[in-house]
Scaffold this motif. Structure first.
Motif, PDB file in Angstrom:
ATOM      1  N   LYS A  66       0.836  -1.213   0.000  1.00  0.00           N
ATOM      2  CA  LYS A  66       0.000   0.000   0.000  1.00  0.00           C
ATOM      3  C   LYS A  66       0.865   1.255   0.000  1.00  0.00           C
ATOM      4  CE  LYS A  66      -3.786   2.152   2.593  1.00  0.00           C
ATOM      5  NZ  LYS A  66      -3.211   3.429   3.038  1.00  0.00           N
ATOM      6  N   GLY A  67       1.827   1.311   0.902  1.00  0.00           N
ATOM      7  CA  GLY A  67       2.690   2.484   0.988  1.00  0.00           C
ATOM      8  C   GLY A  67       3.494   2.716  -0.281  1.00  0.00           C
ATOM      9  N   HIS A  68       4.027   1.649  -0.839  1.00  0.00           N
ATOM     10  CA  HIS A  68       4.811   1.770  -2.064  1.00  0.00           C
ATOM     11  C   HIS A  68       3.957   2.279  -3.224  1.00  0.00           C
ATOM     12  CE1 HIS A  68       7.806   0.879  -5.135  1.00  0.00           C
ATOM     13  NE2 HIS A  68       6.815   0.363  -5.836  1.00  0.00           N
ATOM     14  N   ILE A  69       2.785   1.703  -3.407  1.00  0.00           N
ATOM     15  CA  ILE A  69       1.924   2.100  -4.525  1.00  0.00           C
ATOM     16  C   ILE A  69       1.480   3.560  -4.374  1.00  0.00           C
ATOM     17  CG2 ILE A  69      -0.272   1.647  -5.726  1.00  0.00           C
ATOM     18  CD1 ILE A  69       1.950  -0.544  -6.106  1.00  0.00           C
ATOM     19  N   GLU A  70       1.151   3.953  -3.158  1.00  0.00           N
ATOM     20  CA  GLU A  70       0.740   5.351  -2.938  1.00  0.00           C
ATOM     21  C   GLU A  70       1.904   6.309  -3.212  1.00  0.00           C
ATOM     22  OE1 GLU A  70      -2.877   5.045   0.279  1.00  0.00           O
ATOM     23  OE2 GLU A  70      -0.832   5.024   1.071  1.00  0.00           O
ATOM     24  N   ARG A  71       3.095   5.986  -2.711  1.00  0.00           N
ATOM     25  CA  ARG A  71       4.266   6.852  -2.896  1.00  0.00           C
ATOM     26  C   ARG A  71       4.741   6.900  -4.347  1.00  0.00           C
ATOM     27  NH1 ARG A  71       5.903   4.133   1.420  1.00  0.00           N
ATOM     28  NH2 ARG A  71       7.290   2.811   0.193  1.00  0.00           N
ATOM     29  N   GLU A  72       4.916   5.730  -4.934  1.00  0.00           N
ATOM     30  CA  GLU A  72       5.546   5.652  -6.257  1.00  0.00           C
ATOM     31  C   GLU A  72       4.603   5.943  -7.421  1.00  0.00           C
ATOM     32  OE1 GLU A  72       8.856   5.204  -6.853  1.00  0.00           O
ATOM     33  OE2 GLU A  72       9.031   5.361  -4.671  1.00  0.00           O
ATOM     34  N   HIS A  73       3.327   5.645  -7.236  1.00  0.00           N
ATOM     35  CA  HIS A  73       2.401   5.767  -8.364  1.00  0.00           C
ATOM     36  C   HIS A  73       1.277   6.767  -8.128  1.00  0.00           C
ATOM     37  CE1 HIS A  73       4.522   2.459 -10.212  1.00  0.00           C
ATOM     38  NE2 HIS A  73       4.440   1.817  -9.068  1.00  0.00           N
TER      39      HIS A  73
END
Length: 144
Positions: A66-73
């Motif tokens: 969740k954190g990665h997708i929100e930050r990166e995308h």
């Protein structure tokens, strides 16, 4: 697994099939979710082939995804399925399909539950279930 190679191939494929920046962004977000799932749940090693001994619990790596997708995308994954359902309609765009499919996965307990979550939204069910199912398979494997 070489993460960069996986992302490069996803980008090339999406450029041909979607030919739109949002389509490429969606494909990369799904690819990242699958790679993170395989890395944490699938027992893979780092890019050098070294095994990773630390594994997270299911909920911990869902937080990582969740954190990665929100930050990166830039996708907003803060909504819940119950919050999405009342107003969700068919929409073929990545920005109105990919986040919902990822949320369906994040709220799941197993592969079948993930597919049921995706279908429960209505709309573009085959696409939602395909996206959710690809992440769920990487996480839970396929049931007998």
């Amino acid at each position: 697994m070489n993460i960069k190679l996986g992302r490069d191939r996803a980008k090339l494929s999406a450029e041909v099939t979607h030919n739109h920046p949002e389509g490429v962004k969606g494909a990369l977000a799904v690819t990242d979710a699958i790679i993170i799932s395989r890395f944490y749940a699938g027992g893979y090693g780092d890019d050098m082939g070294n095994p990773i001994n630390e594994r997270f619990t299911l909920e911990q790596y869902k937080i990582q995804i969740k954190g990665h997708i929100e930050r990166e995308h830039g996708y907003d994954l803060s909504k819940t399925l119950d919050g999405i359902r009342p107003t969700y309609q068919f929409n073929e765009s990545c920005q109105d399909t990919v986040p919902q499919a990822i949320i369906a996965f994040l709220e799941s307990k197993n592969f079948e539950d993930a597919i049921r979550n995706a279908i429960s939204l209505g709309g573009d069910n085959d696409t939602l279930a395909a996206i959710t199912g690809s992440i769920a398979e990487a996480t839970y494997g396929l049931p007998d």
